[in-house]
Design a protein around this motif. Structure first.
Motif, PDB file in Angstrom:
ATOM      1  N   VAL A  50      72.579  76.851   8.273  1.00  0.00           N
ATOM      2  CA  VAL A  50      73.674  76.232   9.028  1.00  0.00           C
ATOM      3  C   VAL A  50      74.338  75.880   9.976  1.00  0.00           C
ATOM      4  N   LEU A  51      74.473  77.087  10.682  1.00  0.00           N
ATOM      5  CA  LEU A  51      74.373  77.331  11.978  1.00  0.00           C
ATOM      6  C   LEU A  51      73.219  76.755  13.095  1.00  0.00           C
ATOM      7  N   ALA A  52      72.763  77.375  12.422  1.00  0.00           N
ATOM      8  CA  ALA A  52      71.094  77.420  13.547  1.00  0.00           C
ATOM      9  C   ALA A  52      70.907  76.023  13.351  1.00  0.00           C
ATOM     10  N   ARG A  53      71.353  75.397  12.737  1.00  0.00           N
ATOM     11  CA  ARG A  53      70.688  73.762  12.536  1.00  0.00           C
ATOM     12  C   ARG A  53      71.268  72.999  13.571  1.00  0.00           C
ATOM     13  N   SER A  54      73.018  73.433  13.195  1.00  0.00           N
ATOM     14  CA  SER A  54      74.580  72.204  13.837  1.00  0.00           C
ATOM     15  C   SER A  54      74.112  72.160  15.258  1.00  0.00           C
ATOM     16  N   GLY A  55      73.375  72.713  16.332  1.00  0.00           N
ATOM     17  CA  GLY A  55      72.674  72.022  16.911  1.00  0.00           C
ATOM     18  C   GLY A  55      74.600  73.405  18.163  1.00  0.00           C
ATOM     19  N   GLU A  56      75.655  73.854  17.466  1.00  0.00           N
ATOM     20  CA  GLU A  56      76.783  74.241  17.620  1.00  0.00           C
ATOM     21  C   GLU A  56      76.700  76.118  18.243  1.00  0.00           C
ATOM     22  N   SER A  60      81.754  74.836  21.392  1.00  0.00           N
ATOM     23  CA  SER A  60      83.144  75.683  22.430  1.00  0.00           C
ATOM     24  C   SER A  60      84.031  76.508  21.266  1.00  0.00           C
ATOM     25  N   VAL A  61      85.288  77.002  20.810  1.00  0.00           N
ATOM     26  CA  VAL A  61      86.314  77.319  21.050  1.00  0.00           C
ATOM     27  C   VAL A  61      86.648  76.196  19.848  1.00  0.00           C
ATOM     28  N   ASN A  62      86.603  74.626  20.504  1.00  0.00           N
ATOM     29  CA  ASN A  62      86.892  73.548  19.685  1.00  0.00           C
ATOM     30  C   ASN A  62      86.451  73.264  19.033  1.00  0.00           C
ATOM     31  N   ALA A  63      84.909  73.578  19.120  1.00  0.00           N
ATOM     32  CA  ALA A  63      83.603  72.669  18.375  1.00  0.00           C
ATOM     33  C   ALA A  63      84.162  72.497  16.845  1.00  0.00           C
ATOM     34  N   VAL A  64      82.950  72.237  16.408  1.00  0.00           N
ATOM     35  CA  VAL A  64      83.387  71.783  14.539  1.00  0.00           C
ATOM     36  C   VAL A  64      81.862  71.374  14.203  1.00  0.00           C
ATOM     37  N   ILE A  65      81.370  72.099  12.737  1.00  0.00           N
ATOM     38  CA  ILE A  65      80.319  72.135  12.004  1.00  0.00           C
ATOM     39  C   ILE A  65      80.421  70.475  11.346  1.00  0.00           C
ATOM     40  N   GLY A  71      83.510  67.753   9.265  1.00  0.00           N
ATOM     41  CA  GLY A  71      83.100  68.211  10.053  1.00  0.00           C
ATOM     42  C   GLY A  71      84.810  69.061  10.332  1.00  0.00           C
ATOM     43  N   GLN A  72      85.563  69.101   9.587  1.00  0.00           N
ATOM     44  CA  GLN A  72      87.002  70.020   9.759  1.00  0.00           C
ATOM     45  C   GLN A  72      86.661  71.338   9.192  1.00  0.00           C
ATOM     46  N   LEU A  73      85.611  71.328   9.292  1.00  0.00           N
ATOM     47  CA  LEU A  73      85.579  73.315   9.799  1.00  0.00           C
ATOM     48  C   LEU A  73      84.893  73.823  10.536  1.00  0.00           C
ATOM     49  N   SER A  74      86.198  74.295  11.654  1.00  0.00           N
ATOM     50  CA  SER A  74      85.078  74.877  12.880  1.00  0.00           C
ATOM     51  C   SER A  74      84.288  75.723  13.520  1.00  0.00           C
ATOM     52  N   ARG A  75      83.566  75.562  14.216  1.00  0.00           N
ATOM     53  CA  ARG A  75      82.907  76.607  14.949  1.00  0.00           C
ATOM     54  C   ARG A  75      83.452  77.697  14.269  1.00  0.00           C
ATOM     55  N   ASN A  76      84.029  78.295  15.281  1.00  0.00           N
ATOM     56  CA  ASN A  76      84.712  79.384  14.855  1.00  0.00           C
ATOM     57  C   ASN A  76      84.543  80.007  13.816  1.00  0.00           C
ATOM     58  N   VAL A  86      72.933  86.458  13.681  1.00  0.00           N
ATOM     59  CA  VAL A  86      73.182  85.290  14.249  1.00  0.00           C
ATOM     60  C   VAL A  86      71.285  84.498  14.205  1.00  0.00           C
ATOM     61  N   TRP A  87      71.200  85.414  15.404  1.00  0.00           N
ATOM     62  CA  TRP A  87      69.431  84.742  15.485  1.00  0.00           C
ATOM     63  C   TRP A  87      68.624  85.917  15.051  1.00  0.00           C
ATOM     64  N   LEU A  88      68.765  86.025  14.553  1.00  0.00           N
ATOM     65  CA  LEU A  88      67.485  87.078  13.023  1.00  0.00           C
ATOM     66  C   LEU A  88      67.354  86.176  12.273  1.00  0.00           C
ATOM     67  N   TYR A  89      68.577  85.053  11.801  1.00  0.00           N
ATOM     68  CA  TYR A  89      68.430  83.773  11.228  1.00  0.00           C
ATOM     69  C   TYR A  89      68.007  82.688  11.861  1.00  0.00           C
ATOM     70  N   ALA A  90      67.869  82.463  13.156  1.00  0.00           N
ATOM     71  CA  ALA A  90      67.990  81.497  13.501  1.00  0.00           C
ATOM     72  C   ALA A  90      66.589  81.904  14.058  1.00  0.00           C
TER      73      ALA A  90
END
Length: 558
Positions: A50-56, A60-65, A71-76, A86-90
């Protein structure tokens, strides 16, 4: 690392071959492999995709997924982009990434433990077979996959710190302290390790060994690297003021004797996130060794082993009594005692247990009757036993990765709905939401332990009547809430209902109006809902595939 003899090279090569054989099913079977579901397939593997596809990824520390909970789940909540996993799965398909992660972790664990034993705990060359055997056993433990080197990297870090403490450090030690934070988590292991190192440094000072600023610098350096890598976590902890789901996590709930029972269980069996598999062989070995120490008055000679033996007990006590209700007055005064899991000092136990295992084998070999033979048999038995606990054996009755994520099946569902996934929201009954998320659907349900508390309360309104009928899931949701699922009283905490199930959901009571208010349009149910119309749900179609573990009953909210 310098390999000094041909014999040492042969032993290490043999250990690496064993590791290769152990890992081979992941690379040979790939998506047809069986792996752990709990806190793995049901969560982390989907999160990485999900993270790899999200473009996020670098949001930023205020971004969401956007894909999860409107869209209420924080990127953090998905951790740092500076973690190698993270990059292995990307970059790689899921099972290639998973296999590479397993290989990297286990090889680093082997060499870390071997260096620790060789250079600090058991420097005598004659214990080569025990050192290699114990290190191999440590590397074969069924660690929590997404923990990476959070626990299995501790021996390597301790090796580096002990070199620095003795003023025998080189650039290699600082390289270790620099690289480990890129493949480990501070909250899943290294906060507890580093704070233990601070206690170690303070002990040196109290014992008159001086301030040892080099050792203190090493601790500070690695802590600083972790703070930089984990900057999202630091930001969320220090600057996020909005209430989140962890604000309703209450750990201090066990009466005294339940805590005692938990201590015994943890000491004898261990914990799912730091499985040590020490009960049948390692525990008897350490008991044999402590008896020899007691009988022969070897307290001073074997003080390291005695210390580790005692530390293992203390760590289990700490873990169990962290949940003792006697903490309640403090948790009411200091809320962070609830939101941060200090029980995880027991994550030090894998290193402690396998270090003490090696030392106990040495003691048995030196002082026991026919000790050398017994010591070698024990280490071989532990390796064989761990080999039999390979995921492909342990989880052979569970769905394969391919069957779990069921991509063919969910592609059919997506094609049938005929809308872009971002145009509607779904939720699941009887299967994990991670499956839908992995397949690109936007979900109002999720498994995360850091999301807005207001969302948790709003979602609860959908399942309010179901929770009222089942106190187990009511407590599970209200006192934790990490699984923001469409719980039902009938299924309880069962969310892997396979396609051959004969179950039907009876007397379901969902608040479909709230479901629709939150954007919900479809429900993926693993079993038929007998009173669907009373819940304002319309059965659209049933989907089944030979490559999927599930049958999907597609319901549309009317």
């Amino acid at each position: 690392m310098v390999i000094e003899t041909k014999k040492e090279r042969r032993y290490i090569l043999f250990a690496l071959i064993v590791l290769g054989v152990y890992l081979s099913p992941l690379f040979i079977l790939q998506e047809n492999a069986h792996i752990r579901v709990h806190d793995n397939l049901d969560s982390n593997l989907a999160w990485y995709k999900v993270l790899a596809r999200s473009g996020e990824m670098f949001g930023s520390v205020n971004a969401v997924i956007p894909q999860i909970i409107n869209g209420q789940l924080s990127r953090n909540a998905f951790g740092t982009e500076y973690s190698v996993i993270v990059w292995l799965y990307a970059f790689f398909p899921t099972m290639i990434a998973y296999g590479l992660s397993q290989a990297l972790t286990r090889v680093a664990a082997f060499f870390g433990m071997y260096l620790l034993l060789k250079d600090h705990f058991m420097p005598e060359p004659k214990w080569l077979s025990i050192k290699v055997g114990a290190s191999l056993a440590f590397a074969l433990t069924p660690f929590w996959p997404s923990g990476m080197l959070s626990t299995l990297g501790m021996p390597l870090a301790l090796w580096a710190f002990l070199n620095i403490r003795k003023h025998e450090d080189t650039w290699k030690d600082y390289l270790v302290l620099t690289l480990l934070p890129l493949y480990a988590s501070i909250v899943l292991g290294f906060f507890f390790f580093l704070s233990a190192m601070v206690i170690f440094w303070l002990w040196d000072v109290a014992c008159g060994r001086g301030w040892n600023l080099r050792f203190l610098f090493g601790i500070s350096y690695m802590s600083g690297i972790f703070m930089l890598v984990e900057y999202r976590l630091v930001y969320s902890f220090l600057f996020s003021s909005a209430p989140n789901s962890r604000d309703e996590y209450f750990h201090a709930h066990l009466p005294f004797w339940r805590s005692v029972r938990l201590f015994v269980k943890n000491y004898l069996v261990g914990h799912t996130h730091v499985m040590t598999v020490h009960t049948l062989i390692i525990l008897p070995a350490t008991f044999m060794a402590i008896y020899i120490v007691y009988q022969k008055k070897l307290w001073e000679q074997e003080k390291l082993f005695v210390f580790l033996f005692g530390l293992n007990i203390v760590l289990s006590l700490w873990y169990a009594f962290w949940f003792y209700q006697g903490w309640l007055p403090l948790t009411k005064m200091f809320h962070f005692l609830d939101t941060f899991n200090f029980a995880r000092y027991h994550f030090l136990r894998p290193m402690v247990i396998y270090s003490s295992f090696a030392l106990s084998l040495k003691i048995i070999a030196l002082h026991g009757f026919d000790g050398v033979k017994i010591a070698k048999l024990m280490v071989v038995a532990q390796i064989v036993f761990l080999g039999l606990l390979n995921d492909e054996i342990v989880y052979r009755e569970k769905p394969t990765v391919k069957e779990f994520f069921a991509q063919d099946l969910f592609t059919e569902v997506k094609d049938y709905i005929g809308l872009k996934p971002e145009q509607y929201r779904v939720a699941s009954i009887g299967i994990h939401p991670a499956i839908s998320q992995y397949n690109g659907f936007y979900t109002i349900d999720t498994y995360n332990n850091f999301y807005p508390l207001s969302y948790k309360h709003q979602f609860r309104k959908i399942i309010d009547k179901e929770l009222a009928k089942n106190k187990t899931i009511e407590k599970y949701y209200d006192k934790w809430g990490g699984r923001c699922y469409l719980f039902t009283a009938q299924l309880g905490k069962r969310y892997m209902i396979k396609k051959d199930s004969k179950r039907h959901l009876k007397n379901l009571e969902l608040n479909t109006e709230v479901f629709k208010e939150m954007g919900g349009r479809f429900i993926f149910s693993a079993i038929p809902i007998d009173n669907a119309r009373q819940n304002k749900l319309l059965l659209e179609k049933v989907f089944v595939s030979k490559n999927a573990a599930w049958k999907i009953y597609l319901y549309k909210a009317m």
